[in-house]
Motif scaffolding. Structure first.
Motif, PDB file in Angstrom:
ATOM      1  N   SER A  12       0.818  -1.222   0.000  1.00 15.51           N
ATOM      2  CA  SER A  12       0.000   0.000   0.000  1.00 15.51           C
ATOM      3  C   SER A  12       0.842   1.258   0.000  1.00 15.51           C
ATOM      4  O   SER A  12       0.420   2.295   0.507  1.00 15.51           O
ATOM      5  CB  SER A  12      -0.934   0.013   1.211  1.00 15.51           C
ATOM      6  N   GLY A  13       2.059   1.201  -0.557  1.00 13.16           N
ATOM      7  CA  GLY A  13       2.819   2.422  -0.755  1.00 13.16           C
ATOM      8  C   GLY A  13       2.121   3.325  -1.753  1.00 13.16           C
ATOM      9  O   GLY A  13       1.079   2.968  -2.328  1.00 13.16           O
ATOM     10  N   LEU A  14       2.682   4.484  -1.991  1.00 14.26           N
ATOM     11  CA  LEU A  14       2.055   5.445  -2.888  1.00 14.26           C
ATOM     12  C   LEU A  14       1.755   4.835  -4.251  1.00 14.26           C
ATOM     13  O   LEU A  14       0.653   5.010  -4.791  1.00 14.26           O
ATOM     14  CB  LEU A  14       2.960   6.670  -3.052  1.00 14.26           C
ATOM     15  N   GLY A  15       2.699   4.093  -4.827  1.00 10.03           N
ATOM     16  CA  GLY A  15       2.475   3.482  -6.132  1.00 10.03           C
ATOM     17  C   GLY A  15       1.313   2.508  -6.124  1.00 10.03           C
ATOM     18  O   GLY A  15       0.500   2.476  -7.053  1.00 10.03           O
ATOM     19  N   GLY A  16       1.210   1.705  -5.072  1.00 12.36           N
ATOM     20  CA  GLY A  16       0.119   0.753  -4.974  1.00 12.36           C
ATOM     21  C   GLY A  16      -1.230   1.430  -4.816  1.00 12.36           C
ATOM     22  O   GLY A  16      -2.222   1.030  -5.436  1.00 12.36           O
ATOM     23  N   LEU A  17      -1.275   2.492  -4.002  1.00 13.97           N
ATOM     24  CA  LEU A  17      -2.543   3.185  -3.767  1.00 13.97           C
ATOM     25  C   LEU A  17      -3.011   3.941  -5.002  1.00 13.97           C
ATOM     26  O   LEU A  17      -4.197   3.919  -5.348  1.00 13.97           O
ATOM     27  CB  LEU A  17      -2.417   4.138  -2.577  1.00 13.97           C
ATOM     28  N   VAL A  18      -2.086   4.615  -5.692  1.00 14.25           N
ATOM     29  CA  VAL A  18      -2.472   5.331  -6.915  1.00 14.25           C
ATOM     30  C   VAL A  18      -2.962   4.341  -7.968  1.00 14.25           C
ATOM     31  O   VAL A  18      -4.002   4.553  -8.609  1.00 14.25           O
ATOM     32  CB  VAL A  18      -1.291   6.160  -7.459  1.00 14.25           C
ATOM     33  N   ASN A  37       0.719  -2.589   9.859  1.00 20.01           N
ATOM     34  CA  ASN A  37      -0.488  -2.071  10.495  1.00 20.01           C
ATOM     35  C   ASN A  37      -0.894  -0.711   9.938  1.00 20.01           C
ATOM     36  O   ASN A  37      -2.034  -0.290  10.074  1.00 20.01           O
ATOM     37  CB  ASN A  37      -0.273  -1.953  12.007  1.00 20.01           C
ATOM     38  N   GLN A  38       0.054  -0.020   9.309  1.00 17.88           N
ATOM     39  CA  GLN A  38      -0.224   1.307   8.769  1.00 17.88           C
ATOM     40  C   GLN A  38      -0.036   1.294   7.261  1.00 17.88           C
ATOM     41  O   GLN A  38       0.907   0.701   6.742  1.00 17.88           O
ATOM     42  CB  GLN A  38       0.707   2.361   9.405  1.00 17.88           C
ATOM     43  N   TYR A  39      -0.935   1.948   6.566  1.00 19.89           N
ATOM     44  CA  TYR A  39      -0.859   2.043   5.112  1.00 19.89           C
ATOM     45  C   TYR A  39       0.085   3.178   4.699  1.00 19.89           C
ATOM     46  O   TYR A  39       0.370   4.083   5.477  1.00 19.89           O
ATOM     47  CB  TYR A  39      -2.242   2.329   4.517  1.00 19.89           C
ATOM     48  N   GLY A  40       0.553   3.116   3.446  1.00 25.74           N
ATOM     49  CA  GLY A  40       1.192   4.297   2.870  1.00 25.74           C
ATOM     50  C   GLY A  40       2.661   4.225   2.593  1.00 25.74           C
ATOM     51  O   GLY A  40       3.213   5.127   1.969  1.00 25.74           O
ATOM     52  N   GLY A  41       3.379   3.184   3.059  1.00 27.98           N
ATOM     53  CA  GLY A  41       4.818   3.130   2.794  1.00 27.98           C
ATOM     54  C   GLY A  41       5.528   4.357   3.322  1.00 27.98           C
ATOM     55  O   GLY A  41       5.412   4.714   4.499  1.00 27.98           O
ATOM     56  N   ASN A  42       6.246   5.062   2.442  1.00 31.16           N
ATOM     57  CA  ASN A  42       6.982   6.257   2.848  1.00 31.16           C
ATOM     58  C   ASN A  42       6.083   7.429   3.213  1.00 31.16           C
ATOM     59  O   ASN A  42       6.577   8.471   3.666  1.00 31.16           O
ATOM     60  CB  ASN A  42       7.949   6.683   1.738  1.00 31.16           C
ATOM     61  N   LEU A  43       4.795   7.295   2.991  1.00 35.12           N
ATOM     62  CA  LEU A  43       3.856   8.347   3.387  1.00 35.12           C
ATOM     63  C   LEU A  43       3.499   8.265   4.871  1.00 35.12           C
ATOM     64  O   LEU A  43       2.812   9.141   5.390  1.00 35.12           O
ATOM     65  CB  LEU A  43       2.567   8.250   2.565  1.00 35.12           C
ATOM     66  N   GLN A  44       3.952   7.235   5.537  1.00 33.38           N
ATOM     67  CA  GLN A  44       3.564   7.024   6.936  1.00 33.38           C
ATOM     68  C   GLN A  44       4.047   8.165   7.842  1.00 33.38           C
ATOM     69  O   GLN A  44       5.096   8.767   7.609  1.00 33.38           O
ATOM     70  CB  GLN A  44       4.153   5.717   7.459  1.00 33.38           C
ATOM     71  N   THR A  45       3.271   8.422   8.874  1.00 33.49           N
ATOM     72  CA  THR A  45       3.675   9.330   9.941  1.00 33.49           C
ATOM     73  C   THR A  45       3.548   8.596  11.272  1.00 33.49           C
ATOM     74  O   THR A  45       2.964   7.512  11.351  1.00 33.49           O
ATOM     75  CB  THR A  45       2.773  10.583   9.980  1.00 33.49           C
ATOM     76  N   PHE A  46       4.104   9.171  12.309  1.00 34.32           N
ATOM     77  CA  PHE A  46       3.905   8.635  13.653  1.00 34.32           C
ATOM     78  C   PHE A  46       3.832   9.812  14.632  1.00 34.32           C
ATOM     79  O   PHE A  46       4.191  10.948  14.282  1.00 34.32           O
ATOM     80  CB  PHE A  46       5.012   7.649  14.039  1.00 34.32           C
ATOM     81  N   GLN A 218      -1.569  12.158   5.036  1.00 37.48           N
ATOM     82  CA  GLN A 218      -2.864  12.600   4.516  1.00 37.48           C
ATOM     83  C   GLN A 218      -3.025  12.184   3.056  1.00 37.48           C
ATOM     84  O   GLN A 218      -4.155  11.946   2.590  1.00 37.48           O
ATOM     85  CB  GLN A 218      -3.021  14.109   4.644  1.00 37.48           C
ATOM     86  N   ILE A 219      -1.925  12.082   2.310  1.00 35.23           N
ATOM     87  CA  ILE A 219      -2.009  11.652   0.910  1.00 35.23           C
ATOM     88  C   ILE A 219      -2.542  10.227   0.849  1.00 35.23           C
ATOM     89  O   ILE A 219      -3.438   9.910   0.053  1.00 35.23           O
ATOM     90  CB  ILE A 219      -0.635  11.759   0.217  1.00 35.23           C
ATOM     91  N   ALA A 220      -1.994   9.355   1.698  1.00 32.27           N
ATOM     92  CA  ALA A 220      -2.472   7.967   1.738  1.00 32.27           C
ATOM     93  C   ALA A 220      -3.934   7.906   2.171  1.00 32.27           C
ATOM     94  O   ALA A 220      -4.734   7.161   1.596  1.00 32.27           O
ATOM     95  CB  ALA A 220      -1.602   7.140   2.688  1.00 32.27           C
ATOM     96  N   LYS A 221      -4.297   8.689   3.172  1.00 33.20           N
ATOM     97  CA  LYS A 221      -5.678   8.673   3.668  1.00 33.20           C
ATOM     98  C   LYS A 221      -6.659   9.139   2.589  1.00 33.20           C
ATOM     99  O   LYS A 221      -7.743   8.569   2.433  1.00 33.20           O
ATOM    100  CB  LYS A 221      -5.794   9.546   4.909  1.00 33.20           C
ATOM    101  N   LEU A 222      -6.267  10.162   1.841  1.00 32.32           N
ATOM    102  CA  LEU A 222      -7.142  10.665   0.776  1.00 32.32           C
ATOM    103  C   LEU A 222      -7.269   9.657  -0.355  1.00 32.32           C
ATOM    104  O   LEU A 222      -8.352   9.475  -0.930  1.00 32.32           O
ATOM    105  CB  LEU A 222      -6.610  11.997   0.250  1.00 32.32           C
ATOM    106  N   LEU A 223      -6.163   8.972  -0.688  1.00 35.66           N
ATOM    107  CA  LEU A 223      -6.220   7.945  -1.726  1.00 35.66           C
ATOM    108  C   LEU A 223      -7.088   6.767  -1.287  1.00 35.66           C
ATOM    109  O   LEU A 223      -7.858   6.218  -2.083  1.00 35.66           O
ATOM    110  CB  LEU A 223      -4.809   7.480  -2.089  1.00 35.66           C
TER     111      LEU A 223
END
Length: 513
Positions: A12-18, A37-46, A218-223
């Motif tokens: 579920s990194g950016l490429g997968g989500l797009v 447990n968290q989506y987004g790959g390099n888009l992750q925050t903590f 937020q990019i992952a969440k919006l996707l």
């Protein structure tokens, strides 16, 4: 058998989500599978001390209205909901060198870029103008980079050396160092980095540079919101460990809990070596696999995340790239720059909330803990043992000592310090050896690291930063290229509806850039 999807996306990194959003938008029944447990790959925050910290997205380029990433995000339906703030127009990046009191700016807008550097290099106006002209020429030669229909590419552009170009441009070593001063974004090696990698990267920031307010997640969440709007599914805490094949096609993927998930086509957003290792040997073409294994990985990063006390460090709306000397702008794992980025919680805040400081680190430096694995934020402080924590603390203290040259009161301003290493990026992001940007590009072998989104398995496709180009923009474009191969004319006509030319998708996917 249960539910059968049209398309399953692994990772579920950016490429997968797009890729997932685009497929779902065009009527495919889509499922994304994420091992963590968290989506987004390099888009992750903590979150630490109630402050949001980014793992990978510290700033983004090309989000001004009508610019390239704006167009892609607008097509995906997420642009209007992004919370972003523009960085300083006259200095979005600051390049500095130890012992030199001058801070050299990278400014937004090509004329402004030139004008802000001219006071420091008054004899180099022609070189600066030729530099900017060349950067724009290269970017215009990659149609998908500008969301134009593609008619192939000029291989000569791919084989041009960054260092050779700069050496021909000027004899001023300081100017050359300043121009490549932000190369932590792509890792510039004097002997091998192509000019086009530099050009495609820096151009989008010169167009416009932005920070994400409250983090890039937020990019992952919006996707994901868009994916669910189109009826797609997304699963987490499931790792794909194998495939089930029938004749020449993948029929299902097997997860670590032994579930089989069936689909008509599959897209891998995970690292290529792991992807191909799951396939039967007859699909592991020896020359191709050897080529993948021979590609040099980009280095990893050690990050120090500082949560600041209130009202002590003024917020700076630019990044700092600080080097020991001008020779150290070229990658050397023994002499890394310090790269610093600040954040604040709203645009009116005078003081910074957090500061992230990064330097290069290789997997070899944490090899003694290589057999330990961690996907749990909650358990991360104890998973690898006291020696690992001591190693990270010592490295963080060393970086903070160096940081005092830039911020003399930094120690007084620290509320708490947190760190990540190549092992963190390996486990939480899924990057092989914790690498930052996938495979390094080499101008001597320009086509080796440009991987087709199609594979020998007819219903297996590839997306993500290991395929074409890294970064938010590069990965987004690669995902669009992947979907052009999968969806064909219907997607092509819709994507390029304002242009009546005919797109050409050759065996290299027209490079996707």
């Amino acid at each position: 058998m249960g539910k059968v999807y049209d398309s399953v996306i692994i990772g579920s990194g950016l490429g997968g989500l797009v890729t997932a959003v685009l497929l779902a938008r065009f009527g495919r029944k889509v499922c994304v599978i994420e091992k963590n447990n968290q989506y987004g790959g390099n888009l992750q925050t903590f979150v630490r001390d109630k402050e949001i910290l980014d793992t990978g997205v510290h700033y983004i380029g090309g989000l001004g209205e009508g610019e390239n990433l704006y167009k892609y995000f607008d097509y995906l339906g997420i642009m209007q909901d992004l919370a972003i703030q523009r960085m300083d127009i006259d200095e979005y990046d600051r390049i500095s060198f130890e012992g030199d009191p001058i801070n050299y700016p990278h400014a937004q807008g090509y004329d402004n870029f030139i004008n802000q550097l001219l006071p420091y290099f008054p004899e180099e106006e022609e070189a600066l103008r030729n530099y900017c002209k060349k950067i724009q020429e290269i970017c215009n030669s990659f149609p998908m980079y500008n969301l134009r229909k593609s008619f192939g590419f000029n291989e000569t552009v791919l084989g041009t050396s960054l260092k050779s170009f700069l050496d021909e441009l000027t004899d001023n070593e300081l100017l050359k160092a300043v121009l490549v001063g932000s190369n932590f974004l792509y890792v510039a090696k004097a002997e091998s980095t192509p000019l086009y990698v530099h050009a495609l990267t820096i151009n989008s920031y010169i167009q416009s540079a932005w920070r994400c307010i409250n983090g890039g997640s937020q990019i992952a969440k919006l996707l994901i919101r868009q994916l669910r709007k189109y009826g797609g599914d997304i699963l987490k805490n499931k790792e794909v460990i194998g495939v089930e094949m029938e004749e020449q096609l993948i029929k299902a993927v097997r997860t670590d809990d032994q579930q089989l998930i069936y689909a008509n086509e599959f897209v891998s957003n995970i690292n290529l070596r792991h992807t191909f290792a799951m396939l039967p040997e007859r699909f592991q073409k020896q020359a191709y696999v050897k080529r993948i294994h021979s590609l040099p990985l980009s280095p990893s990063v050690f990050s120090v995340y500082i949560v600041c006390k209130d009202d002590l460090i003024p917020y700076q709306n630019y990044n700092i790239y600080h080097y020991k000397n001008i020779k150290s702008v070229w990658y050397d794992h023994d002499q890394s720059p310090l790269v610093m980025s600040m954040s604040r919680n709203d645009q009116d805040q005078t003081f910074c909330s957090t500061m992230t400081v990064m330097c290069y680190m290789t997997a070899a430096e944490v090899q003694q803990w290589d057999e330990s694995f961690n996907r749990s934020i909650i358990q991360q402080l104890s998973t690898r043992g006291d020696s690992y924590e001591a190693f990270k603390t010592a490295k963080a203290n060393q970086i903070i000592e160096e940081l005092q040259h830039l911020f003399p009161n930094i120690k007084d301003a620290i509320r708490s310090v947190h760190t990540s290493s190549p092992l963190t990026y390996r486990d939480f992001i899924g990057a092989e050896e914790g690498n930052m940007y996938g495979y390094l590009k080499e101008h001597q072998y320009p086509l080796n690291s440009l991987i087709s989104t199609k594979t020998k398995v007819k219903n297996l496709f590839l997306t993500g930063q290991n395929v074409k180009m890294h970064g938010v923009l590069g990965v987004t474009i690669t995902a669009f290229s992947c979907c052009l191969m999968m969806l064909g004319k219907e997607f092509e006509d819709d994507l390029f509806k304002e242009n009546d030319e005919t797109a050409v998708a050759n065996d290299l996917d027209t490079i996707a850039m």
